[in-house]
Each structure stands twice: as C-alpha cells, then as structure tokens.
Motif scaffolding. Structure first.
Motif, PDB file in Angstrom:
ATOM      1  N   VAL A   1      -1.560  -1.659  -2.917  1.00  0.00           N
ATOM      2  CA  VAL A   1      -1.807  -1.183  -1.653  1.00  0.00           C
ATOM      3  C   VAL A   1      -0.589  -0.281  -1.352  1.00  0.00           C
ATOM      4  O   VAL A   1       0.651  -0.929  -1.598  1.00  0.00           O
ATOM      5  CB  VAL A   1      -1.888  -2.061  -0.781  1.00  0.00           C
ATOM      6  CG1 VAL A   1      -2.090  -1.340   0.820  1.00  0.00           C
ATOM      7  CG2 VAL A   1      -3.300  -3.036  -0.962  1.00  0.00           C
ATOM      8  N   GLU A   2      -0.714   0.915  -1.175  1.00  0.00           N
ATOM      9  CA  GLU A   2       0.297   1.710  -0.607  1.00  0.00           C
ATOM     10  C   GLU A   2       0.226   2.014   0.845  1.00  0.00           C
ATOM     11  O   GLU A   2      -0.789   2.150   1.378  1.00  0.00           O
ATOM     12  CB  GLU A   2       0.364   3.213  -1.317  1.00  0.00           C
ATOM     13  CG  GLU A   2       0.333   3.204  -2.853  1.00  0.00           C
ATOM     14  CD  GLU A   2       0.086   4.410  -3.391  1.00  0.00           C
ATOM     15  OE1 GLU A   2       0.853   5.519  -2.915  1.00  0.00           O
ATOM     16  OE2 GLU A   2      -0.746   4.660  -4.438  1.00  0.00           O
ATOM     17  N   VAL A   3       1.435   2.095   1.336  1.00  0.00           N
ATOM     18  CA  VAL A   3       1.619   2.529   2.996  1.00  0.00           C
ATOM     19  C   VAL A   3       2.115   3.935   2.945  1.00  0.00           C
ATOM     20  O   VAL A   3       3.151   4.217   2.585  1.00  0.00           O
ATOM     21  CB  VAL A   3       2.345   1.753   3.620  1.00  0.00           C
ATOM     22  CG1 VAL A   3       2.224   2.012   5.299  1.00  0.00           C
ATOM     23  CG2 VAL A   3       1.970   0.151   3.547  1.00  0.00           C
ATOM     24  N   VAL A   4       1.199   4.798   3.590  1.00  0.00           N
ATOM     25  CA  VAL A   4       1.615   6.224   3.561  1.00  0.00           C
ATOM     26  C   VAL A   4       1.809   6.560   5.153  1.00  0.00           C
ATOM     27  O   VAL A   4       0.921   6.268   5.910  1.00  0.00           O
ATOM     28  CB  VAL A   4       0.659   7.382   3.051  1.00  0.00           C
ATOM     29  CG1 VAL A   4       0.877   8.539   3.368  1.00  0.00           C
ATOM     30  CG2 VAL A   4       0.302   6.723   1.579  1.00  0.00           C
ATOM     31  N   THR A   5       2.860   7.159   5.595  1.00  0.00           N
ATOM     32  CA  THR A   5       3.077   7.226   7.053  1.00  0.00           C
ATOM     33  C   THR A   5       3.394   8.947   7.029  1.00  0.00           C
ATOM     34  O   THR A   5       3.863   9.504   6.476  1.00  0.00           O
ATOM     35  CB  THR A   5       4.361   6.509   7.522  1.00  0.00           C
ATOM     36  OG1 THR A   5       5.415   6.828   6.858  1.00  0.00           O
ATOM     37  CG2 THR A   5       4.040   5.077   7.613  1.00  0.00           C
ATOM     38  N   GLY A   6       3.040   9.287   8.458  1.00  0.00           N
ATOM     39  CA  GLY A   6       3.366  10.666   8.699  1.00  0.00           C
ATOM     40  C   GLY A   6       2.029  11.606   8.531  1.00  0.00           C
ATOM     41  O   GLY A   6       1.624  11.349   7.631  1.00  0.00           O
ATOM     42  N   GLY A   7       1.860  12.446   9.752  1.00  0.00           N
ATOM     43  CA  GLY A   7       0.676  13.397   9.492  1.00  0.00           C
ATOM     44  C   GLY A   7       0.457  14.026   8.217  1.00  0.00           C
ATOM     45  O   GLY A   7      -0.614  14.080   7.550  1.00  0.00           O
ATOM     46  N   ALA A   8       1.502  14.967   7.834  1.00  0.00           N
ATOM     47  CA  ALA A   8       1.638  15.481   6.641  1.00  0.00           C
ATOM     48  C   ALA A   8       1.344  14.734   5.536  1.00  0.00           C
ATOM     49  O   ALA A   8       0.564  15.345   4.359  1.00  0.00           O
ATOM     50  CB  ALA A   8       2.725  16.379   6.527  1.00  0.00           C
ATOM     51  N   ALA A   9       2.017  13.758   5.343  1.00  0.00           N
ATOM     52  CA  ALA A   9       1.818  12.843   4.100  1.00  0.00           C
ATOM     53  C   ALA A   9       0.527  12.152   4.002  1.00  0.00           C
ATOM     54  O   ALA A   9      -0.188  12.198   2.955  1.00  0.00           O
ATOM     55  CB  ALA A   9       2.898  11.624   4.151  1.00  0.00           C
ATOM     56  N   VAL A  10      -0.232  11.924   5.069  1.00  0.00           N
ATOM     57  CA  VAL A  10      -1.454  11.242   4.968  1.00  0.00           C
ATOM     58  C   VAL A  10      -2.457  12.250   4.550  1.00  0.00           C
ATOM     59  O   VAL A  10      -3.238  12.085   3.744  1.00  0.00           O
ATOM     60  CB  VAL A  10      -1.890  10.613   6.591  1.00  0.00           C
ATOM     61  CG1 VAL A  10      -3.316  10.049   6.358  1.00  0.00           C
ATOM     62  CG2 VAL A  10      -0.963   9.596   6.692  1.00  0.00           C
ATOM     63  N   ALA A  11      -2.421  13.427   5.276  1.00  0.00           N
ATOM     64  CA  ALA A  11      -3.299  14.524   5.004  1.00  0.00           C
ATOM     65  C   ALA A  11      -3.079  15.124   3.342  1.00  0.00           C
ATOM     66  O   ALA A  11      -4.066  15.314   2.871  1.00  0.00           O
ATOM     67  CB  ALA A  11      -3.179  15.950   5.574  1.00  0.00           C
ATOM     68  N   GLN A  12      -1.844  14.999   2.948  1.00  0.00           N
ATOM     69  CA  GLN A  12      -1.561  15.402   1.578  1.00  0.00           C
ATOM     70  C   GLN A  12      -2.366  14.346   0.594  1.00  0.00           C
ATOM     71  O   GLN A  12      -2.685  14.647  -0.432  1.00  0.00           O
ATOM     72  CB  GLN A  12      -0.192  15.529   1.226  1.00  0.00           C
ATOM     73  CG  GLN A  12       0.085  15.756  -0.229  1.00  0.00           C
ATOM     74  CD  GLN A  12      -0.314  17.167  -0.719  1.00  0.00           C
ATOM     75  OE1 GLN A  12      -0.581  18.112   0.106  1.00  0.00           O
ATOM     76  NE2 GLN A  12      -0.572  17.314  -1.830  1.00  0.00           N
TER      77      GLN A  12
END
Length: 261
Positions: free
Chosen positions: A44-55
């Motif tokens: 499981v990875e945790v991605v934070t930030g709008g730009a990072a999630v969208a990418q």
C-alpha cells in the motif's frame, strides 16, 4: 590398518557434510525467495497532494492493458471517471472501461457531457443512488482509493496485489451487479430499467431445469443452438451469476420458472 579403521568413519562424515551443504543451499534459496517478495508495507502506498494524486491516477489508467473499473461519486475533487484524454488512449489500446456513477453525477453541469463522451467511446456506464467509496481498479492488479481528508490536501491509497486488492475488486463487482445501465439515445443519456427475461427465456429455463441439453432445447423450441446459448448467457448476466447451477437457483428465487399465485 588405519585405512580400514577410519575409512568408514571418514565416508560417513563426508556424507553428513554433503547433506549439510545441501541444506544450507536450500535455506539460502528460500531466503532469497522471501527477500524478493514485497514487504507488507510495500503493498500500500500513500500519495498526498492534489497534483500527486492526479498524476498517480493518470498513470494507473494509462498503464492498464485489459480493463479499468471505477466507482465515481458526485464530488470527485481530484479523481474523476472521465476526462484528460486517458480514456481515448485506452480505447486505442482496446482497454475496456466499466464505470459506476452516483446519480448526483447526472445533475452536474458537465456530468451529462462527460457521460455522453464515455458512452460514445463504448465504455460501459451504470448508475446507482450512492456508491460506497471512490475507487479505481486497473487490470485487477492495482487500485487507487481516494481518502476523505479534513485538511485541504487530498490524499489517496495505491493498493498493490494482495487480499486488500481482491476485496476492493469484489466491492466493485457487487456495486456493478446492482447498478442500472446507462445508454446513449436520440434524447441523450437515459437509464435502462431492470431487465427481465421474456417468454422465450422462461421456456428455455424451464426445459433446461427439466434436464434437456442445449441442443434438445433448441430443437423443442425451433431455435438455433447459438440462439439458445446466447439467451442462457444473457440470463446469467441478468442474474449476476457465472455458472448454470447458480442460474437455476436464482431463477427459482426470482420466480422466473415457478411463478407464485
């Protein structure tokens, strides 16, 4: 003589040493295999930030080879079910899309436009009153789950192969079975009501439950064998099952073959 007295002892010790060397090699191989497997925290990875999630979301869709499944809410924020050209590229690669949207999506200003475009790309779109969670699954090997955050920074989980991914895939399939299909007609996007088997379908079911083969059913009803098989497959899709045994049970439960007075 020493050769006679010690020969057997040396041979036995040499054999024990060979066994120890073999055991060490096997343990080393097991160790390397275990080390090659991903650790639990790598699933499981945790991605934070709008730009990072969208990418990350864009990468997931562009990396799909067979199918992308998505649950879309009325407030997608960063993760949406359509847009930005990824679907067009996926269509060029023959990637199938199955999307379930909340009914509130239809009320959004751009909702109908985006759904019309999705249906025009031969994507399969269904609607429910409410989806349990935002979710995207690619090829049943990777999933993205946006997280509800009280802060202003969006976040998401990227789930790799494992039990949690199987659970998320099962959640999508459960919602998909209960959702109503959307179709694109002359009047725009409309919902298809719950489908029911017609008279011929019920006749086929009754004969199959009586023990007849597909070929015998086709002969009795003066239908082609492929027609019978196609209708049976359609009935299985209606019931949301994968085997004929399950179909027989669902036919009974839904009163398709034994109508109650």
């Amino acid at each position: 003589p020493p050769g006679v007295a010690l020969g057997a002892l040396l041979t036995r010790q040499r054999h024990e040493l060979e066994k120890a060397e073999l055991a060490a090699a096997l343990l080393a191989e097991e160790y390397r295999a275990a080390a090659a497997e991903p650790a639990v925290h790598d699933l499981v990875e945790v991605v934070t930030g709008g730009a990072a999630v969208a990418q990350r979301f864009l990468q997931l869709r562009l990396g799909a080879h067979d199918e992308v499944c998505a649950l879309v809410t009325g407030d997608p924020v960063v993760v949406t079910g359509v847009g930005n050209g990824a679907e067009e590229q996926a269509a060029d690669r023959s990637v199938r899309y199955r999307v379930v949207v909340e009914r509130s999506v239809l009320d959004q200003p751009s909702g109908i436009t985006e759904l019309t475009a999705a249906l025009g790309r031969d994507e399969q779109v269904r609607v429910v009153d409410r989806v349990p969670a935002k979710l995207v699954v690619a090829d049943r090997s990777l999933a993205l789950v946006p997280l509800a955050s009280h802060s202003s920074e969006p976040a998401a989980l990227v789930v790799h192969a494992g039990g949690l991914l199987e659970l998320l895939s099962g959640l999508f399939e459960s919602v998909w079975r209960d959702a109503l299909p959307l179709r694109l007609g002359a009047s725009g996007v409309t919902e298809q009501g719950p489908r029911e088997p017609d008279g011929t379908d019920l006749e086929i079911l009754s004969l199959l439950l009586a023990g007849l083969t597909d070929a015998s059913v086709a002969k009795q009803l003066d239908l082609g064998l492929r027609t019978v098989q196609r209708r049976v497959k359609h009935l299985m899709e209606l019931a949301g099952v994968t085997t004929r045994l399950q179909l027989g049970w669902h036919a009974y439960e839904r009163d398709w073959v034994a109508r109650k007075p």
